[in-house]
Scaffold this motif. Structure first.
Motif, PDB file in Angstrom:
ATOM      1  N   MET A   1      19.225 -36.698  84.138  1.00  0.00           N
ATOM      2  CA  MET A   1      20.444 -36.526  83.072  1.00  0.00           C
ATOM      3  C   MET A   1      20.630 -34.984  82.837  1.00  0.00           C
ATOM      4  O   MET A   1      20.021 -34.241  83.027  1.00  0.00           O
ATOM      5  N   ASN A   2      22.063 -35.077  82.717  1.00  0.00           N
ATOM      6  CA  ASN A   2      22.560 -33.565  82.473  1.00  0.00           C
ATOM      7  C   ASN A   2      22.337 -33.091  81.242  1.00  0.00           C
ATOM      8  O   ASN A   2      21.971 -31.982  80.831  1.00  0.00           O
ATOM      9  N   CYS A   3      22.155 -33.991  79.947  1.00  0.00           N
ATOM     10  CA  CYS A   3      22.162 -33.400  78.676  1.00  0.00           C
ATOM     11  C   CYS A   3      21.238 -34.097  77.866  1.00  0.00           C
ATOM     12  O   CYS A   3      20.506 -34.920  78.339  1.00  0.00           O
ATOM     13  N   LYS A   4      20.923 -33.490  76.661  1.00  0.00           N
ATOM     14  CA  LYS A   4      19.948 -34.196  75.651  1.00  0.00           C
ATOM     15  C   LYS A   4      20.405 -33.964  74.091  1.00  0.00           C
ATOM     16  O   LYS A   4      21.393 -33.285  74.084  1.00  0.00           O
ATOM     17  N   PRO A   5      19.811 -34.628  73.483  1.00  0.00           N
ATOM     18  CA  PRO A   5      20.439 -34.575  71.921  1.00  0.00           C
ATOM     19  C   PRO A   5      20.145 -33.025  71.406  1.00  0.00           C
ATOM     20  O   PRO A   5      19.327 -32.521  71.879  1.00  0.00           O
ATOM     21  N   GLY A   6      21.533 -32.534  70.696  1.00  0.00           N
ATOM     22  CA  GLY A   6      21.581 -31.430  70.347  1.00  0.00           C
ATOM     23  C   GLY A   6      22.220 -30.546  71.374  1.00  0.00           C
ATOM     24  O   GLY A   6      22.783 -29.144  70.696  1.00  0.00           O
ATOM     25  N   ASP A   7      22.467 -30.675  72.431  1.00  0.00           N
ATOM     26  CA  ASP A   7      23.210 -29.813  73.317  1.00  0.00           C
ATOM     27  C   ASP A   7      24.760 -29.733  72.972  1.00  0.00           C
ATOM     28  O   ASP A   7      25.231 -30.599  72.628  1.00  0.00           O
ATOM     29  N   LEU A   8      25.248 -28.591  73.224  1.00  0.00           N
ATOM     30  CA  LEU A   8      26.601 -28.430  73.330  1.00  0.00           C
ATOM     31  C   LEU A   8      27.008 -28.855  74.823  1.00  0.00           C
ATOM     32  O   LEU A   8      26.372 -28.433  75.596  1.00  0.00           O
ATOM     33  N   ALA A   9      28.020 -29.390  74.949  1.00  0.00           N
ATOM     34  CA  ALA A   9      28.396 -29.487  76.331  1.00  0.00           C
ATOM     35  C   ALA A   9      30.209 -30.028  76.466  1.00  0.00           C
ATOM     36  O   ALA A   9      30.754 -29.744  75.451  1.00  0.00           O
ATOM     37  N   PHE A  10      30.727 -29.665  77.649  1.00  0.00           N
ATOM     38  CA  PHE A  10      31.947 -29.840  77.964  1.00  0.00           C
ATOM     39  C   PHE A  10      32.282 -30.994  78.818  1.00  0.00           C
ATOM     40  O   PHE A  10      31.493 -31.304  79.612  1.00  0.00           O
ATOM     41  N   ILE A  11      33.338 -31.561  78.493  1.00  0.00           N
ATOM     42  CA  ILE A  11      33.652 -32.895  79.215  1.00  0.00           C
ATOM     43  C   ILE A  11      34.432 -32.676  80.538  1.00  0.00           C
ATOM     44  O   ILE A  11      35.620 -31.990  80.664  1.00  0.00           O
ATOM     45  N   ALA A  12      33.715 -32.806  81.773  1.00  0.00           N
ATOM     46  CA  ALA A  12      34.027 -32.386  82.974  1.00  0.00           C
ATOM     47  C   ALA A  12      35.000 -33.503  83.618  1.00  0.00           C
ATOM     48  O   ALA A  12      35.666 -33.192  84.522  1.00  0.00           O
ATOM     49  N   ARG A  13      34.897 -34.833  83.159  1.00  0.00           N
ATOM     50  CA  ARG A  13      35.497 -35.841  83.621  1.00  0.00           C
ATOM     51  C   ARG A  13      35.797 -36.767  82.619  1.00  0.00           C
ATOM     52  O   ARG A  13      35.033 -37.098  81.499  1.00  0.00           O
ATOM     53  N   SER A  14      37.086 -37.348  82.728  1.00  0.00           N
ATOM     54  CA  SER A  14      37.395 -38.267  81.737  1.00  0.00           C
ATOM     55  C   SER A  14      38.371 -39.342  82.434  1.00  0.00           C
ATOM     56  O   SER A  14      39.519 -39.378  82.039  1.00  0.00           O
ATOM     57  N   ASP A  15      37.974 -40.457  82.905  1.00  0.00           N
ATOM     58  CA  ASP A  15      38.859 -41.399  83.228  1.00  0.00           C
ATOM     59  C   ASP A  15      39.677 -41.861  82.300  1.00  0.00           C
ATOM     60  O   ASP A  15      39.033 -42.684  81.474  1.00  0.00           O
ATOM     61  N   GLY A  16      41.117 -41.939  82.383  1.00  0.00           N
ATOM     62  CA  GLY A  16      41.885 -42.695  81.435  1.00  0.00           C
ATOM     63  C   GLY A  16      42.280 -42.036  80.235  1.00  0.00           C
ATOM     64  O   GLY A  16      43.125 -42.444  79.542  1.00  0.00           O
ATOM     65  N   ALA A  17      41.645 -40.853  79.907  1.00  0.00           N
ATOM     66  CA  ALA A  17      41.859 -39.941  78.939  1.00  0.00           C
ATOM     67  C   ALA A  17      41.747 -38.479  79.347  1.00  0.00           C
ATOM     68  O   ALA A  17      40.822 -37.700  78.723  1.00  0.00           O
ATOM     69  N   PRO A  18      42.864 -37.938  80.311  1.00  0.00           N
ATOM     70  CA  PRO A  18      42.766 -36.584  80.404  1.00  0.00           C
ATOM     71  C   PRO A  18      42.861 -35.725  79.462  1.00  0.00           C
ATOM     72  O   PRO A  18      42.511 -34.457  79.531  1.00  0.00           O
ATOM     73  N   GLU A  19      43.397 -36.021  78.163  1.00  0.00           N
ATOM     74  CA  GLU A  19      43.195 -35.055  77.021  1.00  0.00           C
ATOM     75  C   GLU A  19      41.785 -34.480  76.704  1.00  0.00           C
ATOM     76  O   GLU A  19      41.679 -33.578  76.083  1.00  0.00           O
ATOM     77  N   ASN A  20      40.701 -35.371  77.036  1.00  0.00           N
ATOM     78  CA  ASN A  20      39.755 -34.863  76.737  1.00  0.00           C
ATOM     79  C   ASN A  20      39.002 -33.980  77.497  1.00  0.00           C
ATOM     80  O   ASN A  20      37.994 -33.296  77.377  1.00  0.00           O
ATOM     81  N   LEU A  21      39.364 -33.466  78.967  1.00  0.00           N
ATOM     82  CA  LEU A  21      38.937 -32.636  79.614  1.00  0.00           C
ATOM     83  C   LEU A  21      38.635 -31.319  79.147  1.00  0.00           C
ATOM     84  O   LEU A  21      39.642 -30.551  78.612  1.00  0.00           O
ATOM     85  N   GLY A  22      37.550 -30.766  79.211  1.00  0.00           N
ATOM     86  CA  GLY A  22      37.354 -29.512  79.092  1.00  0.00           C
ATOM     87  C   GLY A  22      37.063 -29.201  77.451  1.00  0.00           C
ATOM     88  O   GLY A  22      36.790 -28.171  76.953  1.00  0.00           O
TER      89      GLY A  22
END
Length: 92
Positions: A1-22
């Motif tokens: 897994m890449n993440c765990k609860p409490g992490d800050l992360a950025f959205i690297a992929r978003s099929d169908g919602a490119p507005e969420n990228l980054g």
């Protein structure tokens, strides 16, 4: 897994919602319903401003401050370590 609860992360992929990228999100908790239903590890993520998501019942786009995101689409943000007690200078 890449993440765990409490992490800050950025959205690297978003099929169908490119507005969420980054977009930067906080990883809140594991989404067991999505994980078991789709066979993909998903997280509940939260953002300060609305993200584009999909209504499960209708399949239509909608905006929410909390959405489910697959772990594979998220990249944790790691900070630079801070060493308060280490000094860069060598005492001669």
């Amino acid at each position: 897994m890449n993440c765990k609860p409490g992490d800050l992360a950025f959205i690297a992929r978003s099929d169908g919602a490119p507005e969420n990228l980054g977009r930067i999100v906080e990883v809140v908790s594991l989404e067991p319903a999505w994980t078991s239903k789709k066979g993909v590890v998903c997280w509940l993520v939260k953002a300060k401003s609305p993200l584009v998501g999909f209504d499960i019942r209708t399949g239509r786009k909608s905006t929410h401050t909390e959405i489910s995101a697959p772990d594979a689409w998220l990249r944790p943000i790691s900070g630079v370590p801070v060493h308060d007690e280490q000094h860069d200078e060598v005492i001669a």
